[in-house]
Design an enzyme around this catalytic site. Structure first.
Site, short mmCIF file in Angstrom:
data_model
loop_
_atom_site.label_atom_id
_atom_site.label_comp_id
_atom_site.label_asym_id
_atom_site.label_seq_id
_atom_site.Cartn_x
_atom_site.Cartn_y
_atom_site.Cartn_z
CG ASP A 123 -0.27 -0.04 2.54
OD1 ASP A 123 0.97 0.12 2.60
OD2 ASP A 123 -0.96 -0.25 3.55
CG ASP A 250 17.56 -3.49 0.13
OD1 ASP A 250 18.07 -4.61 0.32
OD2 ASP A 250 16.51 -3.12 0.68
CG ASP A 260 16.32 2.09 4.69
OD1 ASP A 260 15.47 2.99 4.63
OD2 ASP A 260 16.92 1.67 3.70
#
Length: 498
Positions: A123, A250, A260
């Site tokens: 989403d 990543d 992150d």
């Protein structure tokens, strides 16, 4: 009226295959939770306007400001050792870049701002808990002096997101030197796109390693710069007990910033095998494995860069291997230098590595709290002709199951301190500015998230931000935030939150 963000978007000028152009998805009823006013000023932005209706609309993805060129970056990555050739920003959109008051180029990115072509049926939204965690922990890392992305703002969206349960939605505005990752290079290498690889490397060199452009082999010099930054970054993580939690390629920034903050956490009881992440079932990204994984990730970067290092494959491999061999020395120098400072040692001598290692081993065997042990050591630095206060000594000893094990180590430490130049006051100062009193204790972070998510109570979030902004200062009014959790934090689990 001047523009809200004075954008100058260099990444958006790269070819379209580097990203997908996509606008944020509007939300129902955005509300500002917090704006990082000091960071806004550093970025040359007007905090008053950002806190107003116009600014909140931008920070929520409701409105695209003048000069923005919103995009979702393409990248690949190894996730828990398995290569995925296309990942990309699945719930993050880069609005653009600004040049801050010190002349540094900084990305302005929205996390949780809606789906992108890389969302993989997700989403594209973020839940409030992970947004507050990243805001809090990234700002705490900044206060600890560790290179990191920063949090500019957190807003709630008035919408719900479905994860394991239904949760309030939120958007984080993240600031970074760039969002270029090891996986960014892997994306082009996996496609055999040498031109794209070269364009990305040239962009990264101009942005992060301009001196490399003048080197005999600019791409090797660039690789060496990334290796140095990552070696020093991971060493600094270890000296404050930080566990990233998901060191996929990543999630490794070539700028050398911590990026992150998903299932990240800090050690309470010292155990190098600690892995808090619920998805790290085999401890791949455990605390003590982080240096090894950093080198593994850097090796993947070197592999991606092989076509640029030399036209001759054998020579390219030799260049990559030569650069990678530098990691161990860079990491050891940064890590052991950090441990020395934590022990009040301003000089380096034979035996220091063993001394520090033996303390860590004793801490592990005796389930001592990592942060409290080092902080309290600063209170027992001996002065000439004067013993430390008995209460201070006991405060350290009490952290160990067998206090005599600490006593045996402390005798050696005291002898080593006697060999140091300077006085006890200077050693204590070194330790107090190296060993934090306050870290984002996991149980406190969870309590903060629960208050915000379950009761819309953001007071604990604000209090923790206040405390963690001064991690090296004694703050008697907030002493309880320095305390370890019951049980030493064993059994604690973190979740990615995506």
């Amino acid at each position: 009226m001047t523009v809200l963000f004075p954008f100058d978007n260099s990444y958006a000028r790269l070819p379209d295959r580097f990203f997908a152009r996509v606008a944020p998805t509007p939300v129902e009823t955005p509300r500002l939770v917090r704006l990082n006013r000091a960071l806004a000023i550093d970025l040359g932005l007007d905090p008053e306007r950002l806190e107003g209706a116009e600014g909140v609309a931008v920070l929520a993805g409701q409105h695209v400001p003048e000069g923005a060129e919103p995009l979702a970056a393409a990248y690949a990555g190894h996730q828990f050792g398995q290569f995925v050739p296309q990942l990309g920003d699945g719930r993050a959109i880069l609005l653009g870049e600004v040049v801050d008051r010190d002349g540094r180029r900084r990305d302005i990115q929205l996390k949780g701002s809606g789906p992108t072509p890389f969302s993989r049926r997700g989403d594209g939204r973020a839940a409030l808990g992970p947004v507050l965690r990243e805001y809090l922990v990234s700002e705490a890392m900044h206060a600890l002096g560790i290179p990191t992305t920063r949090a500019l703002a957190a807003v709630t969206t008035g919408e719900r997101v479905i994860r394991e349960t239904v949760l309030p939605g939120a958007v984080l505005t993240r600031v970074a030197s760039s969002h270029i990752r090891v996986g960014s290079f892997q994306f082009f290498a996996a496609r055999g796109d040498v031109e794209g690889l070269r364009l990305l490397a040239d962009h990264a060199i101009a942005r992060h390693d301009p001196a490399a452009a003048d080197a005999g082999n600019p791409y090797r010099a660039f690789l060496e710069g990334v290796i140095r930054r990552q070696a020093e970054l991971v060493a600094r993580w270890l000296t404050v007990g930080f566990i990233h939690g998901v060191m996929n390629t990543d999630n490794m920034s070539i700028a050398g910033e911590t990026i992150d903050y998903g299932p990240c956490a800090f050690l309470d009881t010292y155990d190098p095998a600690t892995a808090f992440s619920s998805i790290d079932r085999h401890g791949r990204y455990a605390y003590g494995n982080q240096p090894r994984i950093a080198l593994w990730n850097l090796t993947r970067l070197a592999e991606a860069l092989l076509p640029l290092l030399s036209d001759d494959e054998t020579q390219a491999v030799a260049e990559a291997e030569a650069a990678l061999t530098g990691f161990a020395g860079l990491f050891e120098a940064a890590y052991h230098g950090g441990l020395n400072r934590k022990l009040g040692l301003a000089t380096s001598r034979d035996g220091d590595t063993v001394l520090a290692g033996d303390l860590l081993k004793t801490m592990s065997e005796n389930e001592a709290d990592f942060t409290l042990t080092f902080r309290r050591l600063g209170d027992v630095v001996p002065e000439a002709g004067r013993d430390p206060e008995p209460a201070a000594v006991e405060a350290v000893r009490s952290l160990f199951i067998d206090p005599t094990a600490y006593d045996r180590w402390a005798e050696r430490w005291n002898r080593r301190l006697a060999e140091e130049p300077g006085d006890a006051a200077s050693r204590r100062l070194l330790m107090r500015t190296t060993n934090p009193a306050f870290i984002p204790r996991n149980h406190q972070v969870e309590a903060m998230i629960e208050a915000a998510v379950e009761r819309q109570d953001f007071a604990p979030f604000e209090t923790l931000l206040t405390v963690l902004a001064r991690p090296y200062d004694d703050q008697p009014d907030f002493a309880r935030y320095a305390e370890a959790p019951e049980g030493g934090g064993r059994g604690y689990r973190t979740f990615c939150g995506t």
